[in-house]
Design a protein around this motif. Structure first.
Motif, PDB file in Angstrom:
ATOM      1  N   ARG A 112       0.851  -1.194   0.000  1.00 40.69           N
ATOM      2  CA  ARG A 112       0.000   0.000   0.000  1.00 40.69           C
ATOM      3  C   ARG A 112       0.888   1.246   0.000  1.00 40.69           C
ATOM      4  NH1 ARG A 112      -5.593  -1.006   1.498  1.00 40.69           N
ATOM      5  NH2 ARG A 112      -5.765   1.209   1.057  1.00 40.69           N
TER       6      ARG A 112
ATOM      7  N   MET B 156      -6.580  -2.661   8.692  1.00 42.07           N
ATOM      8  CA  MET B 156      -5.867  -3.384   7.638  1.00 42.07           C
ATOM      9  C   MET B 156      -6.597  -4.698   7.371  1.00 42.07           C
ATOM     10  SD  MET B 156      -1.879  -2.858   8.791  1.00 42.07           S
ATOM     11  CE  MET B 156      -1.069  -2.646   7.207  1.00 42.07           C
ATOM     12  N   SER B 157      -6.445  -5.202   6.160  1.00 39.12           N
ATOM     13  CA  SER B 157      -6.964  -6.539   5.872  1.00 39.12           C
ATOM     14  C   SER B 157      -6.088  -7.547   6.612  1.00 39.12           C
ATOM     15  CB  SER B 157      -6.903  -6.818   4.367  1.00 39.12           C
ATOM     16  OG  SER B 157      -5.549  -6.990   3.954  1.00 39.12           O
ATOM     17  N   LYS B 158      -6.565  -8.771   6.711  1.00 42.20           N
ATOM     18  CA  LYS B 158      -5.794  -9.826   7.388  1.00 42.20           C
ATOM     19  C   LYS B 158      -4.455 -10.017   6.695  1.00 42.20           C
ATOM     20  CE  LYS B 158      -6.166 -14.374   9.380  1.00 42.20           C
ATOM     21  NZ  LYS B 158      -6.039 -15.719   8.959  1.00 42.20           N
ATOM     22  N   ASP B 159      -4.445 -10.053   5.368  1.00 42.43           N
ATOM     23  CA  ASP B 159      -3.195 -10.236   4.621  1.00 42.43           C
ATOM     24  C   ASP B 159      -2.222  -9.088   4.871  1.00 42.43           C
ATOM     25  OD1 ASP B 159      -4.106 -12.635   3.587  1.00 42.43           O
ATOM     26  OD2 ASP B 159      -4.687 -11.777   1.642  1.00 42.43           O
ATOM     27  N   GLU B 160      -2.731  -7.850   4.868  1.00 44.20           N
ATOM     28  CA  GLU B 160      -1.871  -6.690   5.118  1.00 44.20           C
ATOM     29  C   GLU B 160      -1.288  -6.728   6.533  1.00 44.20           C
ATOM     30  OE1 GLU B 160      -4.257  -3.553   2.195  1.00 44.20           O
ATOM     31  OE2 GLU B 160      -4.814  -3.721   4.309  1.00 44.20           O
TER      32      GLU B 160
ATOM     33  N   GLN C 214      -6.364  -5.145  12.458  1.00 42.03           N
ATOM     34  CA  GLN C 214      -7.591  -5.346  11.689  1.00 42.03           C
ATOM     35  C   GLN C 214      -8.807  -4.676  12.322  1.00 42.03           C
ATOM     36  OE1 GLN C 214      -7.970  -9.547  10.043  1.00 42.03           O
ATOM     37  NE2 GLN C 214      -6.291  -9.788  11.516  1.00 42.03           N
TER      38      GLN C 214
ATOM     39  N   GLN D 292     -11.460  -1.915  13.671  1.00 45.46           N
ATOM     40  CA  GLN D 292     -11.928  -0.613  13.202  1.00 45.46           C
ATOM     41  C   GLN D 292     -11.400   0.442  14.156  1.00 45.46           C
ATOM     42  OE1 GLN D 292     -13.671  -0.234  10.351  1.00 45.46           O
ATOM     43  NE2 GLN D 292     -13.494   1.958  10.601  1.00 45.46           N
TER      44      GLN D 292
END
Length: 147
Positions: free
Chosen positions: A31, A46-50, A69, A71
Motif C-alpha cells: 500500500r 488493515m486486511s488480514k493479509d496486510e 484489523q 476498526q
C-alpha cells in the motif's frame, strides 16, 4: 485483547529495533507509504493479509495482527491543541491559512468541502539552496453540499 494504540507502540519499537523504514513497511504491505504509516499507527483498519505481512516483517505476534484489523477510533491527538512541535505547526498553518483555504475552495469549486475519506497524502523532501523544504500534499475529493 491488544488495542490499536498498544499495537502502534510495539510497531514503532520494532521498526527502530529492526532498522526499518515506513517506506519499506509500505512495500511489504503493498500500500502507499502514507496510508500504511497511518494504518500501522492505528488510524485505518488493515486486511488480514496486510496485517500479517506487516507483523511478519516487524517480527510481531498474532495479537498485533488482530489489533491492526480492528476498526479504529480515528483522531490520534491526546489534546485538542497539539503540543508536539511538528504536529502543532500544522495546527498553526490551519489557524493562519484555514480561512484562505476555505475561501479558495468555495471560489474554485462552489459550496462544499474537501473529503478526508476519499483522500491521498504525500510527504516529500525537496532540495533548496536555502535549506531543504518539506512538501506536504493533501489531495481530497471535492464534496458539494447537497440541499
Amino acid at each position: 485483547m491488544m488495542t490499536k494504540k498498544e499495537a502502534a507502540a510495539e510497531i514503532r519499537a520494532a521498526k527502530v529495533r529492526l532498522g526499518l523504514t515506513w517506506a519499506g513497511l509500505a512495500e511489504a504491505v503493498g500500500r502507499p507509504v502514507s496510508w500504511t504509516t497511518a494504518a500501522l499507527l492505528g488510524q485505518h483498519p488493515m486486511s488480514k493479509d496486510e496485517a500479517e505481512a506487516a507483523a511478519e516483517v516487524l517480527e510481531l505476534g498474532p495479537e498485533v495482527v488482530v489489533a491492526l484489523q480492528l476498526q479504529p477510533m480515528r483522531g490520534a491527538l491526546e489534546t485538542v491543541v497539539p503540543t508536539d512541535p511538528t504536529i502543532y505547526r500544522f495546527y498553526e498553518v490551519l489557524q493562519v491559512y484555514g480561512p484562505t483555504i476555505k475561501e479558495l475552495i468555495h471560489e474554485q469549486f462552489g459550496d462544499g468541502i474537501m473529503s478526508a475519506i476519499n483522500f491521498r497524502l504525500d510527504v516529500r523532501r525537496e532540495a533548496d539552496p536555502a535549506g531543504d523544504r518539506v512538501v506536504v500534499t493533501l489531495d481530497g475529493k471535492f464534496l458539494p453540499y447537497q440541499w
